[in-house]
Design an enzyme around this catalytic site. Structure first.
Site, PDB file in Angstrom:
ATOM      1  N   GLU A 136      82.435  57.691  76.395  1.00 34.20           N
ATOM      2  CA  GLU A 136      83.046  58.614  77.356  1.00 34.20           C
ATOM      3  C   GLU A 136      83.816  59.717  76.626  1.00 34.20           C
ATOM      4  O   GLU A 136      83.595  60.899  76.878  1.00 34.20           O
ATOM      5  CB  GLU A 136      83.974  57.825  78.284  1.00 34.20           C
ATOM      6  CG  GLU A 136      84.533  58.657  79.417  1.00 34.20           C
ATOM      7  CD  GLU A 136      85.277  57.828  80.447  1.00 34.20           C
ATOM      8  OE1 GLU A 136      85.030  56.614  80.543  1.00 34.20           O
ATOM      9  OE2 GLU A 136      86.118  58.411  81.166  1.00 34.20           O
ATOM     10  N   ARG A 193      95.486  51.776  85.572  1.00 34.00           N
ATOM     11  CA  ARG A 193      94.562  50.936  86.341  1.00 34.00           C
ATOM     12  C   ARG A 193      94.893  49.462  86.147  1.00 34.00           C
ATOM     13  O   ARG A 193      94.777  48.654  87.074  1.00 34.00           O
ATOM     14  CB  ARG A 193      93.101  51.219  86.003  1.00 34.00           C
ATOM     15  CG  ARG A 193      92.155  50.463  86.934  1.00 34.00           C
ATOM     16  CD  ARG A 193      90.709  50.842  86.734  1.00 34.00           C
ATOM     17  NE  ARG A 193      90.325  52.045  87.428  1.00 34.00           N
ATOM     18  CZ  ARG A 193      89.826  52.079  88.659  1.00 34.00           C
ATOM     19  NH1 ARG A 193      89.683  50.966  89.350  1.00 34.00           N
ATOM     20  NH2 ARG A 193      89.483  53.214  89.209  1.00 34.00           N
ATOM     21  N   GLU A 247      81.494  48.146  87.412  1.00 39.43           N
ATOM     22  CA  GLU A 247      82.573  47.437  86.732  1.00 39.43           C
ATOM     23  C   GLU A 247      83.071  46.171  87.440  1.00 39.43           C
ATOM     24  O   GLU A 247      83.434  45.201  86.773  1.00 39.43           O
ATOM     25  CB  GLU A 247      83.759  48.388  86.528  1.00 39.43           C
ATOM     26  CG  GLU A 247      83.420  49.530  85.597  1.00 39.43           C
ATOM     27  CD  GLU A 247      84.451  50.640  85.633  1.00 39.43           C
ATOM     28  OE1 GLU A 247      85.114  50.866  84.628  1.00 39.43           O
ATOM     29  OE2 GLU A 247      84.588  51.272  86.700  1.00 39.43           O
TER      30      GLU A 247
END
Ligand SMILES: Cc1cc2nc3c(=O)[nH]c(=O)nc-3n(C[C@H](O)[C@H](O)[C@H](O)COP(=O)(O)OP(=O)(O)OC[C@H]3O[C@@H](n4cnc5c(N)ncnc54)[C@H](O)[C@@H]3O)c2cc1C
Ligand code: FES
Ligand code: FES
Length: 1373
Positions: free
Chosen positions: A814, A892, A1274
């Site tokens: 990423e 998160r 995920e």
């Protein structure tokens, strides 16, 4: 001498084509020749060390008579020079999309066994070689054994096995899933399955497969068949640096050895090849000995088996099996132990080529054969030109030091004689490694004892151990002590255990680490041996020697894993749905056919540009230091080396980059902040030269005053962390005071290497007007575009990033690939030539960061019934040296840290710890796996404390519709209880829990645990602006459709799903729609393909673009409904209607969470799931087996059930790896030690749950997302928490058992206080107050942690060195 007579022409065949090479360079491997000279790029380079299988090919050679031996081998280790007279088959030789697929290829493709596809050619070739190696169909056991050396990071292996199963005996004869009680077999019914006609488990139809017909295979080349001696013909090749001989008679070999004492003999090249590739060793003279008859000997003699040094492991295995069928058991006990040891030796590809002599002569302390040979008293025959033949008994004097032995430099090992066992003699061997299959030993052992005639009194014994010293050793003192002792319960085993603990001690700080564990394994193995012999004696002296207990007998059985079984259920599409409409159907991955044939193109497969250069990164070797000087003079003096690009080439801010903040340097300018930081890029004419040149760049450093910060604890002590942020609701502090019970705990979770099978690969091509086109394996083309534009100082519109597909990303591609593609583009810009950079696996692992390690400190309060009252937790993440995405990953983790539970008083505070490690980064789950496992560990601790079934405690606290999260988001469509109830019912949890409890009561050394965990996963990027997506759809006037969108295909099936969406809207067959690539000139300003939302957001964008086009075509359809798509399109074209459209989607209703006001709505919706996992552990070794996992997952109305089930299985297995096998190790100076598949263990084909059942929750459509589907990438990973906690439950049972009974009674001084140190070596300071059942277990639950947590009188006797009194070999970061 042979060198004179030898030929210098190499002749071999590839896929039926004759290849003749004059004087090939001996440094070439088969893989580099296939890929670079023959342009056969189907075989991939995943690791270069024989550990991943992506390079697998089949070799064929004429063996005895006119039979041809076909076998799989790793092309990355096979020397090109060793191929004379052999035939090579690569994936391209099997079948092709243009002609026909081979049945192996077809079955893997149609059974959905290929996701990113990078591993696929390797699997195809391993299975193909198995089919070719024997006339009859293989069994499932043979199939699994053949695939042990192949890694897949995407699929979870199940679909590969299911596709290939159709070629096995079982697949051709069996119906149902393989269980005797399978519901699909006549007469059976099961309450486990959804008794529901709308549910189905059909993902492919075996009846569609072309039958396998062996007669259609490529024949062995007649030229080779007519020249039986060709493969062993004498050869002599001279390269620039290395000379190669192949000899076919002993005298020639001895002469060469005399003339070149440093010459390395090779057989399989599995040791030498790894030394050369990974350690940069240069061996100027290489001698292949495969043609020497004396070394190929394999002969049963009157006193044992004579084995030639060049005999391969596979050949020896076959011979041992044959002999064991012929001779009495009492004679073959060494052979049987050796077979058991070899069962766990490497993968099939290695075993097929690796030799016995190579194993002995490497003198590795972790050789699997040497302990067996030492304990057996084997005799070696050595030979030299000057001194002739001599025989040496393999004993404690043979090995002289690390990789040294008593063999003279001019000597050659000819044979090894393995003696038979005699009456009254017993033998066994043991091996413990991190992963059971295809892994080197942590400790191994072989033991032999013989008794005085007709007695149980020891006459002599041989106790050999590997992995505990610089060489394989014999415990001679203990052996002496054992002499004259009676083999019986009571004092004897205890005395031997104490003696071994004194004699065989790995010192703290010894290389390899795990010192306490290694010390514990030695007596643990002896204890198994003691039981083994006692059992044998109790049979021989029935009545006078007390039999061992049934569970002890079970412990002695060789490990057998039931064959893999799987069921997967999903809801069928409505019978009303048009056949042409693919949504909801198990459509195979759109490029699976290219992937199985090796035709799918990855960056490193792109043909070379004529002017192309290859770049190699030069990286820091210090974690924190100032750069004094950089000197590339020597490297640049090499012919063909063009430039060393450094920070000098990037003035000012052009040297800055970073996805959130520009706090990174493209090239370190004045100082380095981690080992692996990029300092420069050397560019040269080819790959080999550039690697060599990179090693010649000299960097001088000076230490700074500050010590590097490596661990989270270092960072906390130095206050090296970000401003902490909290999320809270209620008042946890006050609630703790009121609560019935309060527990405090600490929990650590290690990081995880992405280990995408395709390493970083980027190709930068300069364009006119100073522009740059970059072919990149990035998940994030837009970020690549901006980072490159900024470094080059040009506008983004001059940079084009193109990504066709990537061989796995998982978050690792990423942002971190910037450290590779920016230098590549800078070098291309400066030199004006194309520059390709492809990282070697060790450098990829060292440079690009990992999942964040976490440390949690928590306090939980609850009622007597287990209702949560208050939770407070501090989360510390090891972010490494740059910001990267670490703050939002930590966010998160905080958002998920209450998982699917209600807790009125909750406070979580996050600290991003800055350390001198490479910047850690996104990884599937993005902080959620850490947040959720921490919470689940708390729930498990509460249940243990209250002595309740953890299911009951979890269920009491599970969320319901209308509940709100700790950050205040109301749960609208909460299906967690549906998933939970269904998985408990389908897995028969209650019934099996009772079985587990019963099992644990009757088994002392093996324990089981069964645990259910739920999951709640918020979907959206938590930064609101990222939740946008674009698509571009072009209809060509002949009717075909080209689709582009901003998402990257990395195996997750995104392109397949997008085509399904477009096909539904346009109402055309999906094969009329094509996606070519993802490119920044098609769709601008894309977000990374991440966060699981790509199907959601690109699906909506595609839907909108297609709907626009559909609307434009509607008048033509209305006018002539029967005319069909092509006619409507053509007419619209003639009417000058625009046949292209864009679509754009921005997720509605999101409000970025504000940490000041504690307000926000960070997620569009939630995905839910639940899993039940049962495991078994071996308390003496720490080994574990996942017996069964059941998952029920809410994916809404699945867009493609085959893809979604594949994502669940693959994600779960990746999570299982995270919490069990995958352990990153660093030196105290911050250098990653685990830099390849040899040291870093991913789950392999044998690690998947023995039974793995997945059900997609029915009637779960969620209308706010495209076609009512939900995200999948995920969320399933976090369900692997159930594996970790099942292991913990099994350990808890072992500890409870030890407390109450058992032979191995530990002192357990601290047990009663309920504060038990599992082991200080593991830093298990148990802070959990409460009942004695609570204990701390950190993740991953490795064999080491499991064994050391199963405290007993062995672990109790192991002294733990004081921290600070020694330099540890590794540290936990
Ligand atoms: C992925 C992988 C997994 C592995 N797993 C295991 C494992 O599970 N257990 C284990 O024990 N090992 C393992 N190994 C190590 C290795 O495969 C073995 O040691 C193997 O037996 C070496 O044999 P070879 O023929 O390939 O040796 P080569 O690399 O060809 O040679 C190795 C050494 O032996 C010397 N040598 C070879 N033959 C002779 C001879 N006749 N006389 C004198 N010297 C000789 C060579 O000069 C060289 O120094 C693994 C290796 C890899 C790459
Ligand atoms: S590349 Fe050969 S095994 Fe990995
Ligand atoms: S499909 Fe196996 S690694 Fe991607």
């Amino acid at each position: 001498m042979a060198a004179v007579e030898a030929t210098s022409e190499l002749v071999f065949y590839v896929n039926g084509n004759r290849i003749a090479v004059q004087n090939p360079d001996p440094e070439w491997t088969l893989l580099s020749y296939l890929r670079n000279k023959l342009r056969l790029v189907g075989s991939k380079l995943g690791c270069g060390e024989g550990g991943c299988g992506t390079c697998t090919v089949m070799l064929s050679v004429l063996s005895s008579g006119d039979t041809v031996r076909h076998y799989a081998a790793n092309a990355c280790l096979v020397l090109l020079s060793s191929l004379h007279g052999k035939a090579v088959t690569t994936v391209e030789g099997l079948g092709s999309c243009k002609t026909r697929l081979h049945p192996v290829q077809e079955r893997i493709a149609k059974a959905h066994g290929s996701q990113c596809g990078f591993c696929t050619p390797g699997f195809v070739m391993s299975a193909y070689a198995l089919l070719r190696s024997q006339p009859q169909p293989p069994t499932m056991e043979q199939l699994e054994d053949a695939l042990v050396g192949n890694l897949c990071r995407c699929t979870g292996y199940r679909p590969i096995l299911e596709g290939l199963k159709t070629l096995t005996v079982e697949g051709q004869t069996q119906t149902g899933c393989g269980r005797a009680d399978c519901c699909k077999l006549e007469g059976n019914s099961s309450d486990e399955l959804p008794a529901d006609l709308e549910m189905t488990d059909v993902l492919f139809n075996p009846a569609d497969f072309a039958p396998y017909d062996a007669t259609q295979e490529l024949i062995f080349p007649p030229e080779l068949k007519l020249n039986p001696g060709m493969s062993s013909q004498a050869l002599h090749f001279t390269g620039p640096r290395v000379t190669f001989f192949q000899v076919n008679e002993l005298q020639s070999l001895l002469r060469i050895k005399l003339l070149h004492p440093d010459a390395k003999l090779v057989v399989g090249n599995t040791e030498i090849g790894v030394d050369v590739r990974l350690k940069g060793q240069l061996y100027p003279t290489i001698v292949s000995v495969c043609g020497v008859e004396e070394l190929e000997n394999l002969e049963l003699q009157s006193d044992g088996l004579l084995v030639g040094a060049a005999v391969t492991i596979t050949t020896l295995q076959d011979k041992l099996k044959e002999i064991m069928n012929q001779l009495p058991e009492s004679q073959t006990r060494v052979f049987s132990a050796m077979l058991e040891m070899l069962r766990w030796f490497a993968g099939k590809q290695i075993r097929n080529v690796a030799s016995i002599g190579g194993n002995i002569m490497t003198c590795s302390p972790i050789s699997d054969l040497n302990p067996v040979l030492l304990a057996a008293g084997a005799t070696l025959t050595l030979c030299s030109r000057n001194n002739g033949v001599r025989k040496v008994v393999l004993d404690q004097h043979f090995f002289k030091g690390y990789r040294k032995c008593a063999v003279a430099v001019d000597e050659v090992l000819l044979t090894v004689m393995i003696p038979f066992t005699k009456p009254g003699e017993y033998f066994a061997a043991y091996k413990q490694s991190r992963r059971r299959d295809d892994d080197i030993a942590i400790v191994n052992a072989a033991m032999r004892v013989n008794f005085q005639p007709n007695s149980t009194v020891v006459k002599s014994s041989y106790l050999a151990f590997g992995g505990v010293a610089a060489t394989t050793i014999l415990a001679t003192n203990t052996m002496k002590n054992l002499q004259g002792q009676e083999w019986k319960s009571g004092g004897m085993p205890d005395q031997v255990i104490s003696s071994l603990l004194k004699e065989v001690t790995v010192n703290p700080g010894a290389p390899g680490g795990m010192t306490s564990y290694r010390n514990a394994l030695v007596p643990s193995f002896f204890f198994k041996f003691y039981l083994h012999v006692r059992h044998q004696l109790s049979i021989e002296f029935a009545g006078s020697v007390e039999p061992i207990q049934p569970d002890e007998q079970e412990l002695l059985q060789p490990y057998t894993k039931p064959h893999h079984r799987a069921m997967h259920f999903y809801q069928k599409v409505s019978s009303q749905q048009e056949l042409i409409d693919p949504v909801g159907r198990p459509v195979p991955h759109v490029s699976c056919l290219q992937q199985v044939t090796g035709e799918a193109v990855y960056i490193d497969d792109l043909p070379r540009y004529e002017d192309e250069l290859f770049g190699t990164l030069v990286v820091s070797t210090k974690a924190k230091a100032k750069i004094v000087s950089i000197d590339a003079t020597e490297a640049l003096a090499l012919q063909g080396v063009h430039r060393f690009v450094t920070a000098q080439d990037l003035p000012g801010d052009r040297n800055k980059m970073g996805p959130m903040f520009q706090d990174e340097e493209v090239f370190a300018r004045n100082e380095v902040v981690c080992v692996g930081q990029v300092i420069g890029l050397i560019v040269a004419d080819d790959r080999k030269l550039s690697f060599r040149a990179a090693t010649m760049v000299k960097i001088e450093y000076t230490e700074t005053n500050e010590k590097p910060i490596i661990t989270i604890e270092d960072a906390i002590a130095a206050k090296s962390y970000s401003e902490p942020r909290s999320i809270w609701r209620g008042d946890a502090t006050a609630a703790h005071v009121r609560a019935d019970h309060t527990l405090n705990g600490e929990f650590r979770m290690g990081g995880q290497e992405h280990f995408y099978l395709e390493p970083n690969a980027h190709l930068a091509v300069p364009k006119e007007c100073g522009g740059m086109e970059v072919f990149s394996c990035t998940q994030n083309p837009t970020d690549a575009q901006f980072a490159i534009a900024s470094a080059l100082g040009i506008p983004a519109n001059r940079v084009l990033i193109r990504t066709k597909r990537i061989g796995g990303g998982f978050g690792g591609k990423e942002t971190r690939p910037a450290t590779v593609y920016v230098p590549a583009a800078v070098a291309a810009f400066i030199t004006g030539r194309s520059v390709r950079v492809v990282l070697e696996r060790p450098q990829d692992m060292m440079v690009t960061g990992t999942r964040h390690p976490f440390l949690a400190r928590w306090k939980a309060s609850f009622t007597v019934d287990g209702d949560l009252e208050a939770i407070e937790m501090n989360l510390y993440s090891n972010a490494g040296c740059y910001t990267d995405l670490s703050p939002i990953i930590l966010d998160r983790a905080m958002f998920t840290s209450c998982n699917a539970y209600r807790c009125r008083n909750f406070r979580v505070t996050g600290y991003c710890c800055w350390t001198n490690l490479p910047s850690n980064t996104a990884f599937r789950g993005f902080g959620a796996p850490q947040g959720i496992l921490i919470m689940e560990d708390i729930m498990a601790s509460i249940a243990s404390y209250l002595n309740k079934d953890p299911v009951e405690v979890r269920e009491r606290n599970l969320n319901r519709v209308g509940d709100s999260t700790h950050y205040g988001q109301v749960l609208e469509n909460c299906t967690v209880r549906r998933c939970w109830e269904q998985v408990l019912q389908q897995s028969r949890y209650q019934h099996r829990r009772e079985q587990v409890l019963r099992y644990n009561q009757t088994h002392q050394y093996r324990k089981r645990g069964i645990v259910a965990t739920p999951s709640q996963y918020g979907l959206s990027f938590t930064s609101k602006f990222l939740n946008q997506a674009g698509a571009l759809v072009l209809i060509y006037s002949e009717g075909s459709v080209l689709l582009s969108h901003g998402g990257v295909e990395m195996g997750q099936g995104l392109h397949t799903k997008m085509i399904q969406v477009a096909a539904r809207v346009l109402e055309i067959p999906h094969d009329m729609i094509h996606i070519e690539e993802t490119a920044t000139d098609k769709v601008p300003n894309t977000s990374a393909t991440a966060s699981s939302v790509s199907s959601d957001i690109y699906g909506e964008a595609v839907l909108r673009a297609c709907a626009t086009l559909k609307e434009r075509l509607a008048p033509y359809q209305a006018k002539d409904p029967a005319a069909g798509w092509n006619t409507w399109v053509k007419q619209a074209y003639f009417d000058r209607v625009q046949l292209s459209a864009t679509g754009f989607y921005a997720t509605p209703g999101l409000v970025t969470f504000d940490f000041k006001t504690q307000q926000g709505r960070p997620f569009h919706y939630f995905s839910y799931g639940a899993a039940v996992t049962e495991v078994e552990i071996d308390c003496l070794t720490g080994d574990h087996t996942v017996l069964r996992t059941d998952i029920v997952m809410d994916v809404g109305d699945s867009l493609n059930p085959a893809i979604d089930i594949g994502q669940i299985e693959g994600g779960f297995l990746q999570g299982q790896g995270l919490v069990t096998l995958e352990e990153l190790r660093y030196t105290p100076e911050g250098e990653l030690i685990t830099k390849g598949p040899g040291t870093y263990k991913l789950p392999g084909v044998s690690d998947i749950p023995c039974e793995f059942n997945v059900t997609l929750l029915r009637d779960a459509g969620w209308p706010k997302v495209v076609y009512s589907s939900k995200a999948i990438g995920e969320p399933p990973l976090v369900l692997a928490a159930s594996v970790f906690l099942a292991i913990k439950a099994a350990i808890e049972a072992a500890r409870t058992n030890v407390q109450t009974q058992g032979n191995l009674k530990p002192k357990l001084a601290s047990w009663d206080k309920g504060c038990l140190n599992t082991h200080r070596d593991l830093k298990c300071e148990d802070k959990t107050a409460g009942s004695g059942r609570c204990f701390r277990l950190d993740s991953p639950a490795t064999a080491e942690r499991i064994r050391m947590a199963c405290v007993d009188h062995i672990t109790d006797q192991i002294e733990t060195p004081e921290p600070g009194s020694f330099r540890p070999w590794d540290v936990t970061v």
